[in-house]
Design a protein around this motif. Structure first.
Motif, PDB file in Angstrom:
ATOM      1  N   UNK A   1       0.801  -1.210   0.000  1.00  0.00           N
ATOM      2  CA  UNK A   1       0.000   0.000   0.000  1.00  0.00           C
ATOM      3  C   UNK A   1       0.840   1.269   0.000  1.00  0.00           C
ATOM      4  N   UNK A   2       2.153   1.161   0.218  1.00  0.00           N
ATOM      5  CA  UNK A   2       3.033   2.319   0.173  1.00  0.00           C
ATOM      6  C   UNK A   2       3.775   2.343  -1.159  1.00  0.00           C
ATOM      7  N   UNK A   3       4.175   3.531  -1.568  1.00  0.00           N
ATOM      8  CA  UNK A   3       4.823   3.696  -2.868  1.00  0.00           C
ATOM      9  C   UNK A   3       6.058   2.816  -2.985  1.00  0.00           C
ATOM     10  N   UNK A   4       6.075   1.964  -3.993  1.00  0.00           N
ATOM     11  CA  UNK A   4       7.219   1.111  -4.292  1.00  0.00           C
ATOM     12  C   UNK A   4       8.171   1.897  -5.187  1.00  0.00           C
ATOM     13  N   UNK A   5       9.340   2.216  -4.651  1.00  0.00           N
ATOM     14  CA  UNK A   5      10.293   3.041  -5.400  1.00  0.00           C
ATOM     15  C   UNK A   5      11.347   2.212  -6.118  1.00  0.00           C
ATOM     16  N   UNK A   6      11.041   0.924  -6.336  1.00  0.00           N
ATOM     17  CA  UNK A   6      11.999   0.056  -7.014  1.00  0.00           C
ATOM     18  C   UNK A   6      11.870   0.139  -8.528  1.00  0.00           C
ATOM     19  N   UNK A   7      10.799   0.733  -9.024  1.00  0.00           N
ATOM     20  CA  UNK A   7      10.625   0.891 -10.463  1.00  0.00           C
ATOM     21  C   UNK A   7       9.717   2.081 -10.729  1.00  0.00           C
TER      22      UNK A   7
ATOM     23  N   UNK B   1      -1.292   6.247  -6.739  1.00  0.00           N
ATOM     24  CA  UNK B   1      -2.555   6.928  -6.468  1.00  0.00           C
ATOM     25  C   UNK B   1      -3.000   6.604  -5.049  1.00  0.00           C
ATOM     26  N   UNK B   2      -3.217   7.635  -4.235  1.00  0.00           N
ATOM     27  CA  UNK B   2      -3.616   7.422  -2.851  1.00  0.00           C
ATOM     28  C   UNK B   2      -5.129   7.241  -2.743  1.00  0.00           C
ATOM     29  N   UNK B   3      -5.583   6.830  -1.569  1.00  0.00           N
ATOM     30  CA  UNK B   3      -7.009   6.664  -1.323  1.00  0.00           C
ATOM     31  C   UNK B   3      -7.739   7.999  -1.365  1.00  0.00           C
ATOM     32  N   UNK B   4      -7.000   9.087  -1.149  1.00  0.00           N
ATOM     33  CA  UNK B   4      -7.588  10.431  -1.215  1.00  0.00           C
ATOM     34  C   UNK B   4      -7.607  10.981  -2.635  1.00  0.00           C
TER      35      UNK B   4
ATOM     36  N   UNK C   1       0.256   2.114  -9.377  1.00  0.00           N
ATOM     37  CA  UNK C   1       0.097   1.464  -8.077  1.00  0.00           C
ATOM     38  C   UNK C   1      -0.942   2.224  -7.268  1.00  0.00           C
ATOM     39  N   UNK C   2      -1.870   1.517  -6.650  1.00  0.00           N
ATOM     40  CA  UNK C   2      -2.897   2.147  -5.831  1.00  0.00           C
ATOM     41  C   UNK C   2      -2.646   1.866  -4.355  1.00  0.00           C
ATOM     42  N   UNK C   3      -2.983   2.839  -3.520  1.00  0.00           N
ATOM     43  CA  UNK C   3      -2.800   2.644  -2.076  1.00  0.00           C
ATOM     44  C   UNK C   3      -3.720   1.551  -1.562  1.00  0.00           C
ATOM     45  N   UNK C   4      -4.963   1.554  -2.046  1.00  0.00           N
ATOM     46  CA  UNK C   4      -5.907   0.515  -1.667  1.00  0.00           C
ATOM     47  C   UNK C   4      -5.795  -0.708  -2.558  1.00  0.00           C
ATOM     48  N   UNK C   5      -6.308  -1.817  -2.059  1.00  0.00           N
ATOM     49  CA  UNK C   5      -6.240  -3.077  -2.806  1.00  0.00           C
ATOM     50  C   UNK C   5      -7.108  -3.008  -4.066  1.00  0.00           C
ATOM     51  N   UNK C   6      -6.585  -3.519  -5.160  1.00  0.00           N
ATOM     52  CA  UNK C   6      -7.306  -3.505  -6.430  1.00  0.00           C
ATOM     53  C   UNK C   6      -8.481  -4.488  -6.388  1.00  0.00           C
ATOM     54  N   UNK C   7      -9.653  -4.011  -6.845  1.00  0.00           N
ATOM     55  CA  UNK C   7     -10.859  -4.832  -6.884  1.00  0.00           C
ATOM     56  C   UNK C   7     -11.167  -5.324  -8.294  1.00  0.00           C
TER      57      UNK C   7
ATOM     58  N   UNK D   1      -2.099   0.704 -24.310  1.00  0.00           N
ATOM     59  CA  UNK D   1      -2.436   1.916 -25.054  1.00  0.00           C
ATOM     60  C   UNK D   1      -3.951   2.136 -25.034  1.00  0.00           C
ATOM     61  N   UNK D   2      -4.349   3.381 -24.812  1.00  0.00           N
ATOM     62  CA  UNK D   2      -5.763   3.716 -24.805  1.00  0.00           C
ATOM     63  C   UNK D   2      -6.268   4.032 -23.415  1.00  0.00           C
ATOM     64  N   UNK D   3      -7.565   3.826 -23.196  1.00  0.00           N
ATOM     65  CA  UNK D   3      -8.231   4.190 -21.946  1.00  0.00           C
ATOM     66  C   UNK D   3      -8.374   2.977 -21.042  1.00  0.00           C
ATOM     67  N   UNK D   4      -8.048   3.160 -19.765  1.00  0.00           N
ATOM     68  CA  UNK D   4      -8.091   2.063 -18.805  1.00  0.00           C
ATOM     69  C   UNK D   4      -8.821   2.503 -17.541  1.00  0.00           C
ATOM     70  N   UNK D   5      -9.441   1.515 -16.871  1.00  0.00           N
ATOM     71  CA  UNK D   5     -10.126   1.749 -15.603  1.00  0.00           C
ATOM     72  C   UNK D   5      -9.489   0.851 -14.543  1.00  0.00           C
ATOM     73  N   UNK D   6      -9.194   1.422 -13.372  1.00  0.00           N
ATOM     74  CA  UNK D   6      -8.663   0.651 -12.246  1.00  0.00           C
ATOM     75  C   UNK D   6      -9.500   0.995 -11.026  1.00  0.00           C
ATOM     76  N   UNK D   7     -10.224   0.027 -10.479  1.00  0.00           N
ATOM     77  CA  UNK D   7     -11.086   0.238  -9.326  1.00  0.00           C
ATOM     78  C   UNK D   7     -10.386  -0.345  -8.106  1.00  0.00           C
ATOM     79  N   UNK D   8     -10.258   0.460  -7.048  1.00  0.00           N
ATOM     80  CA  UNK D   8      -9.569  -0.043  -5.851  1.00  0.00           C
ATOM     81  C   UNK D   8     -10.326   0.288  -4.587  1.00  0.00           C
ATOM     82  N   UNK D   9     -10.019  -0.469  -3.544  1.00  0.00           N
ATOM     83  CA  UNK D   9     -10.742  -0.383  -2.276  1.00  0.00           C
ATOM     84  C   UNK D   9     -10.367   0.859  -1.497  1.00  0.00           C
TER      85      UNK D   9
END
Length: 208
Positions: A27-33, A38-41, A176-182, A200-208
Motif C-alpha cells: 500500500x506504500x509507494x514502491x520506489x523500485x521501479x 494513487x492514494x485513497x484520497x 500502483x494504488x494505495x488501496x487493494x485492487x478490486x 495503449x488507450x483508456x483504462x479503468x482501475x477500481x480499488x478499495x
C-alpha cells in the motif's frame, strides 16, 4: 552540474533510461521501479527509476539541485506547489526520483515537459465508481476481478463508493494504488494486489 544535467537530459529525451517493474505489492509507494502512485484520497505521486553507467563525476547533490530547479521553473510558470520533489538518490548505478503533484494536470504537464516517458499519460483522474460507471457502460467496457477472472457487471456496479482511476495513455504505464485492487478493465494487466500495467488507450482501475 552541467555534465550531469546534459547526461540526464539526453538520456531521458532519447528514452535510453528505463525502469523495470519491481516485485511484490503493497500500500506504500514502491520506489523500485517507475510508476504512478494513487492514494485513497485521490492524490498522485510518481517514482522515476533509471539506470545509468556509473562515473565518478555523477553526484547526488547535483542531481537534487537540478531537479529542484526543474520543479521551481515548472511551478513558476504554472502556479506554486503544483509539483514537489519528495526525494532523489543516486546509488550503485540507479537514480531514483520521487515527486508529488497537486493535480492531475500538474502530473501530466511536468512529466511531459521533462520527458519522463515511463509516467507520461494523456489524461488521468480519480473518481468514485458511481461517477464513471455509466461512462464505462456506454463504452462497452468489460471488467475483470483481481484474480484475472471476468467480473459480473452487477457486482462491479455495487462498488459505487470505491475509487476509480481512469487513465488514457499512448504507451503502457505502471500504476500502483494505495488501496487493494478490486476490478480493472480487461485491457489492464494485473501485476499484484496493488499494481497494474495499462496498455495503449483508456483504462479503468477500481480499488478499495
Amino acid at each position: 552540474m552541467k555534465k550531469w544535467k546534459a547526461v540526464l537530459t539526453a538520456l531521458l529525451a532519447t528514452g535510453m533510461l528505463t525502469g523495470c517493474l519491481g516485485n511484490g505489492g503493497g500500500s506504500t509507494l514502491n520506489s523500485e521501479s517507475s510508476r504512478i502512485y494513487v492514494t485513497e484520497e485521490g492524490t498522485f505521486q510518481t517514482a522515476t527509476v533509471e539506470s545509468y553507467v556509473q562515473q565518478d563525476y555523477y553526484n547526488g547533490d547535483e542531481l537534487k539541485t537540478f531537479l529542484e530547479e526543474a520543479v521551481s521553473q515548472y511551478n513558476g510558470a504554472n502556479g506554486q506547489n503544483q509539483v514537489t520533489l519528495d526525494s532523489c538518490t543516486l546509488d550503485n548505478g540507479t537514480a531514483k526520483m520521487m515527486f508529488h503533484y497537486a493535480s492531475p494536470d500538474a502530473l501530466i504537464g511536468f512529466t511531459t515537459q521533462y520527458e519522463d516517458k515511463e509516467n507520461q499519460v494523456e489524461s488521468i483522474a480519480v473518481d468514485k465508481l458511481s461517477e464513471v460507471y455509466g461512462q464505462s457502460e456506454s463504452e462497452g467496457v468489460t471488467f475483470i476481478k483481481a484474480d484475472g477472472k471476468k467480473a459480473d457487471q452487477k457486482a462491479v456496479s455495487k462498488r459505487g463508493e470505491s475509487q476509480t482511476v481512469v487513465v488514457t495513455s499512448a504507451n503502457p504505464v505502471t500504476i500502483q494504488t494505495q488501496g487493494r485492487i478490486l476490478f480493472v478493465s480487461d485491457n489492464v494487466v494485473i501485476k499484484d494486489s496493488h499494481t497494474v500495467q495499462t496498455t495503449k488507450g483508456k483504462s479503468y482501475i477500481i480499488f478499495k
